[in-house]
Design an enzyme around this catalytic site. Structure first.
Site, PDB file in Angstrom:
ATOM      1  N   ARG A 162       4.319  -8.247  -6.398  1.00 22.44           N
ATOM      2  CA  ARG A 162       3.662  -7.022  -6.282  1.00 22.44           C
ATOM      3  C   ARG A 162       4.016  -6.251  -4.993  1.00 22.44           C
ATOM      4  O   ARG A 162       3.618  -5.379  -4.367  1.00 22.44           O
ATOM      5  CB  ARG A 162       2.279  -6.941  -6.459  1.00 22.44           C
ATOM      6  CG  ARG A 162       1.411  -8.166  -6.678  1.00 22.44           C
ATOM      7  CD  ARG A 162       0.010  -7.875  -6.801  1.00 22.44           C
ATOM      8  NE  ARG A 162      -0.415  -8.344  -5.670  1.00 22.44           N
ATOM      9  CZ  ARG A 162      -0.712  -9.273  -5.408  1.00 22.44           C
ATOM     10  NH1 ARG A 162      -0.176 -10.774  -5.827  1.00 22.44           N
ATOM     11  NH2 ARG A 162      -1.290  -9.816  -3.984  1.00 22.44           N
ATOM     12  N   HIS A 163       4.669  -7.051  -4.015  1.00 20.41           N
ATOM     13  CA  HIS A 163       5.087  -6.561  -2.839  1.00 20.41           C
ATOM     14  C   HIS A 163       6.591  -6.479  -2.279  1.00 20.41           C
ATOM     15  O   HIS A 163       7.199  -7.210  -2.669  1.00 20.41           O
ATOM     16  CB  HIS A 163       4.426  -7.543  -1.587  1.00 20.41           C
ATOM     17  CG  HIS A 163       3.076  -7.660  -1.518  1.00 20.41           C
ATOM     18  ND1 HIS A 163       2.378  -8.418  -2.356  1.00 20.41           N
ATOM     19  CD2 HIS A 163       2.199  -7.111  -0.817  1.00 20.41           C
ATOM     20  CE1 HIS A 163       0.958  -8.381  -1.887  1.00 20.41           C
ATOM     21  NE2 HIS A 163       0.894  -7.240  -1.050  1.00 20.41           N
TER      22      HIS A 163
HETATM   23  P1  ATP Z   1      -2.075  -5.221  -0.464  1.00 22.62           P
HETATM   24  O1  ATP Z   1      -3.681  -5.724  -0.279  1.00 22.62           O
HETATM   25  O2  ATP Z   1      -1.769  -5.040  -2.122  1.00 22.62           O
HETATM   26  O3  ATP Z   1      -1.119  -6.281  -0.006  1.00 22.62           O
HETATM   27  P2  ATP Z   1      -2.599  -3.239   1.343  1.00 22.62           P
HETATM   28  O4  ATP Z   1      -3.917  -3.215   1.316  1.00 22.62           O
HETATM   29  O5  ATP Z   1      -1.778  -3.962   2.344  1.00 22.62           O
HETATM   30  O6  ATP Z   1      -2.013  -3.797  -0.150  1.00 22.62           O
HETATM   31  P3  ATP Z   1      -2.238  -0.354   1.761  1.00 22.62           P
HETATM   32  O7  ATP Z   1      -1.913  -0.741   3.268  1.00 22.62           O
HETATM   33  O8  ATP Z   1      -3.838  -0.131   1.644  1.00 22.62           O
HETATM   34  O9  ATP Z   1      -2.112  -1.747   0.921  1.00 22.62           O
HETATM   35  O10 ATP Z   1      -1.309   0.375   1.097  1.00 22.62           O
HETATM   36  C1  ATP Z   1      -1.663   1.469   0.140  1.00 22.62           C
HETATM   37  C2  ATP Z   1      -1.202   1.382  -1.127  1.00 22.62           C
HETATM   38  O11 ATP Z   1       0.427   0.977  -0.894  1.00 22.62           O
HETATM   39  C3  ATP Z   1      -1.285   0.099  -1.646  1.00 22.62           C
HETATM   40  O12 ATP Z   1      -2.265   0.340  -2.701  1.00 22.62           O
HETATM   41  C4  ATP Z   1      -0.001  -0.127  -2.516  1.00 22.62           C
HETATM   42  O13 ATP Z   1       0.039   0.719  -3.620  1.00 22.62           O
HETATM   43  C5  ATP Z   1       0.999   0.360  -1.617  1.00 22.62           C
HETATM   44  N1  ATP Z   1       1.545  -0.859  -0.824  1.00 22.62           N
HETATM   45  C6  ATP Z   1       0.968  -1.445  -0.003  1.00 22.62           C
HETATM   46  N2  ATP Z   1       1.875  -2.499   0.361  1.00 22.62           N
HETATM   47  C7  ATP Z   1       2.865  -2.584  -0.380  1.00 22.62           C
HETATM   48  C8  ATP Z   1       3.993  -3.642  -0.299  1.00 22.62           C
HETATM   49  N3  ATP Z   1       4.271  -4.543   0.544  1.00 22.62           N
HETATM   50  N4  ATP Z   1       4.679  -3.286  -1.354  1.00 22.62           N
HETATM   51  C9  ATP Z   1       4.476  -2.326  -2.384  1.00 22.62           C
HETATM   52  N5  ATP Z   1       3.511  -1.565  -2.433  1.00 22.62           N
HETATM   53  C10 ATP Z   1       2.505  -1.618  -1.360  1.00 22.62           C
END
Ligand code: ATP
Length: 433
Positions: A223-224
Site C-alpha cells: 500500500r506504499h
Molecule cells: P499511512 O499511514 O498509510 O502510511 P500516512 O498517514 O503517512 O499514510 P498521510 O501523510 O496522511 O498518510 O497522507 C494522506 C494520504 O496520502 C493517505 O491517506 C494515502 O492515501 C496517501 N499516501 C500517504 N503515503 C503514501 C504512500 N507512501 N504511498 C501511497 N499513498 C500514500
C-alpha cells in the site's frame, strides 16, 4: 454505393456497414497461419478484431509467415458480419502493411494465460500496459479524477500547482528525499500542505491540487509508494465537517462520472463499481478503541491502529467510513485540537476496509498556537518562518485533506498491490522504467 472509410478504430466497426472498406491501425496481437486461410487479431486502444486473410484476396499473403506478434500493422479490408468470431464482425483483409516489426520472442506475453510476477511486469511495463485489463486501470483512474476535478471546479475550487522542491519538511521527520539545490540542501515535497495553507491566507478561499508527493519511507508494502499522486484540497472559513463533506461528495462525483460517461469501462471491470448513497458513516478514534476492546484487542489511547485492527473496525462497514477525532499526539502540528478536549483533534481519516485513503483536518489558524504546536513536536518555528508569516497577517480558519489517488484505485478496483495503480512505480528498489 460503398463509402470509403479511412483509418477507423476497432470500436468504430460496430457502426460500419457490411461490405464497407476500412483501414485499421494497431498491433498484431495473434496470428494463426493455416494452409489456405489465416486468422489475425489486431488490437488498438479500443479493442481487438479478427482479421481473416486468404491467399487469393490478400496481396502479399506469403509475407504473413514472417510477421511477429506485437508488430505494428495497418490493415485494409472489408467488414463482414458473416463470422463465427465472438464480436460478430470481422475484417476480410485486402492488404496488410508492416509499420514497424516487433522483436521476438516477447519478454512478456500480452495474451498468454500465465500471469507474470509483478517485477517482470513492471520491468516490461510498456508491454504490460498493452494488456487491456491493465490499461483499464488507468482509464478508470482518469475518469475518476476527471469527475472529481469537475466537482471541485464547480464548487469554486481553483486548481493550483505548488512547488515540489522545498526548503523545509512539511511535517518535520525523516521521510524526505534530499536534493542538492545549487549550494543549498533542499527536499522533494512530502505534501503540498504548507503551500495550500499559504494560499488560503492569500485569499484564494478554495484550492485543489493533483500532483506528486514524495515519501522516503523505507518500508516496502503493497500500500506504499515512494512517489504517489496526491489529490489535495484546502478551504477557507471552513472546518473538518466541511472538509469531510467535500471529500465524500468529491468521491461520489468521481464514481458517478465513471459510471455515467464510461459504462463500457465499468462493464469490463472485474470489480463491480457502485456510487455510494448518503453520508459516509463516522466513528471516533475512542469508539474504535472500545470496539477493538470488545474483540479482545487492547489499544492504548495514543497508539495508531495496526492493519489487523483496522480490518476488524472496517468489517463493521460496507464501504467508505470516517475515523474522526484522532489523538493530537498522532497528528501533524498543523492539526487543530478539539476545543474543550485538546487530547484529540478536529481530524479525520477516510477508510475503506483496512485501507486509509485520506487524511484531513481543521487546521490551526492562530499563529501563536501554531508556534506552540511546532515546538511541542520538537520542530523549530524558525525553519517554518515562510509559512508562519502567512498566519501573522490575517489567516482565516481553514480545513482540508490529502487523498492518495493510487489508494483510491486500489480499493475501487480491488487490486492486490498499489504498484498496479501507478504507471511507473517508485518503490524501495525501483527507479526504472
Ligand atoms: P499511512 O499511514 O498509510 O502510511 P500516512 O498517514 O503517512 O499514510 P498521510 O501523510 O496522511 O498518510 O497522507 C494522506 C494520504 O496520502 C493517505 O491517506 C494515502 O492515501 C496517501 N499516501 C500517504 N503515503 C503514501 C504512500 N507512501 N504511498 C501511497 N499513498 C500514500
Amino acid at each position: 454505393m460503398q463509402s470509403q472509410i479511412v483509418a477507423v478504430t476497432v470500436s468504430d466497426l460496430r457502426n460500419i456497414k457490411e461490405g464497407d472498406e476500412v483501414v485499421l491501425n494497431g498491433w498484431l496481437q495473434e496470428i494463426r497461419l493455416l494452409k489456405n486461410i489465416s486468422f489475425l487479431v489486431l488490437r488498438d486502444h479500443t479493442g481487438t478484431i479478427q482479421i481473416t486473410s486468404k491467399p487469393d484476396t490478400t496481396s502479399g499473403y506469403d509475407k504473413l509467415a514472417q510477421m511477429t506478434r506485437e508488430t505494428v500493422i495497418s490493415v485494409t479490408g472489408t467488414l463482414t458480419r458473416k463470422t463465427q468470431s465472438k464480436s460478430g464482425i470481422e475484417v476480410l483483409c485486402k492488404s496488410i502493411k508492416v509499420l514497424n516489426a516487433s522483436k521476438s520472442p516477447l519478454p512478456l506475453g500480452i495474451i498468454d494465460p500465465v500471469s507474470a510476477d509483478i517485477e517482470t511486469r513492471l520491468t516490461n511495463r510498456f508491454l504490460d500496459l498493452r494488456k487491456p485489463e491493465v490499461a483499464l486501470i488507468f482509464r478508470t483512474e482518469s475518469e475518476l479524477l476527471w469527475g472529481m476535478r469537475e466537482f471541485f471546479h464547480d464548487s469554486g475550487f481553483v486548481e493550483v500547482h505548488t512547488p515540489k522542491i522545498v526548503a523545509a519538511a512539511t511535517e518535520g521527520g525523516a521521510d524526505l528525499f534530499p536534493v542538492q539545490y545549487f549550494e543549498k540542501q533542499a527536499y522533494l515535497n512530502q505534501s503540498p500542505q504548507l503551500y495550500k495553507e499559504i494560499l488560503i491566507s492569500a485569499g484564494m478561499n478554495r484550492v485543489f491540487e493533483v500532483g506528486p508527493a514524495f515519501r522516503a519511507e523505507k518500508h516496502n508494502t503493497p500500500r506504499h509508494l515512494n512517489e504517489f499522486t496526491s489529490i489535495d484540497i484546502e478551504m477557507g472559513f471552513a472546518d473538518h465537517h466541511d472538509a469531510m463533506h467535500m471529500l465524500q461528495e468529491g468521491i461520489k462525483s468521481g464514481l458517478k462520472h465513471l459510471v455515467s460517461h464510461r459504462p463500457d469501462i465499468v462493464a469490463s471491470l472485474s470489480q463491480q463499481v457502485e456510487v455510494p448513497v448518503g453520508d459516509f458513516p463516522k466513528i471516533t478514534y475512542r469508539e474504535c478503541i472500545r470496539k477493538l476492546d470488545s474483540h479482545g484487542e487492547a489499544v492504548k489511547f495514543g497508539d495508531d491502529f495496526t492493519p489487523e485492527q483496522l480490518k476488524l473496525i472496517g468489517a463493521e462497514f460496507t464501504g467508505f467510513y470516517f475515523i474522526t477525532e484522532w489523538p493530537s499526539s498522532l497528528r501533524a502540528f498543523y492539526t487543530h485540537p478539539k476545543p474543550g478536549d485538546e487530547t484529540v483533534s478536529n481530524s479525520f481519516d477516510l477508510q475503506y476496509r483496512e485501507f486509509e485513503i485520506t487524511s484531513g483536518a481543521q487546521r490551526v489558524h492562530d499563529p501563536a498556537m501554531l508556534e506552540e504546536r511546532l515546538r511541542s513536536k520538537n520542530l523549530n518555528p524558525d525553519d517554518f518562518s515562510f509559512y508562519l508569516n502567512a498566519f501573522r497577517y490575517g489567516m482565516p480558519p481553514h480545513a482540508g485533506w490529502g487523498l492518495g489517488l493510487e489508494r483510491l484505485s486500489l480499493i475501487i478496483l480491488n487490486l492486490q498491490n498499489i504498484r498496479e495503480a501507478i504507471l511507473f512505480p517508485r518503490d524501495r528498489t525501483r527507479i526504472t522504467p
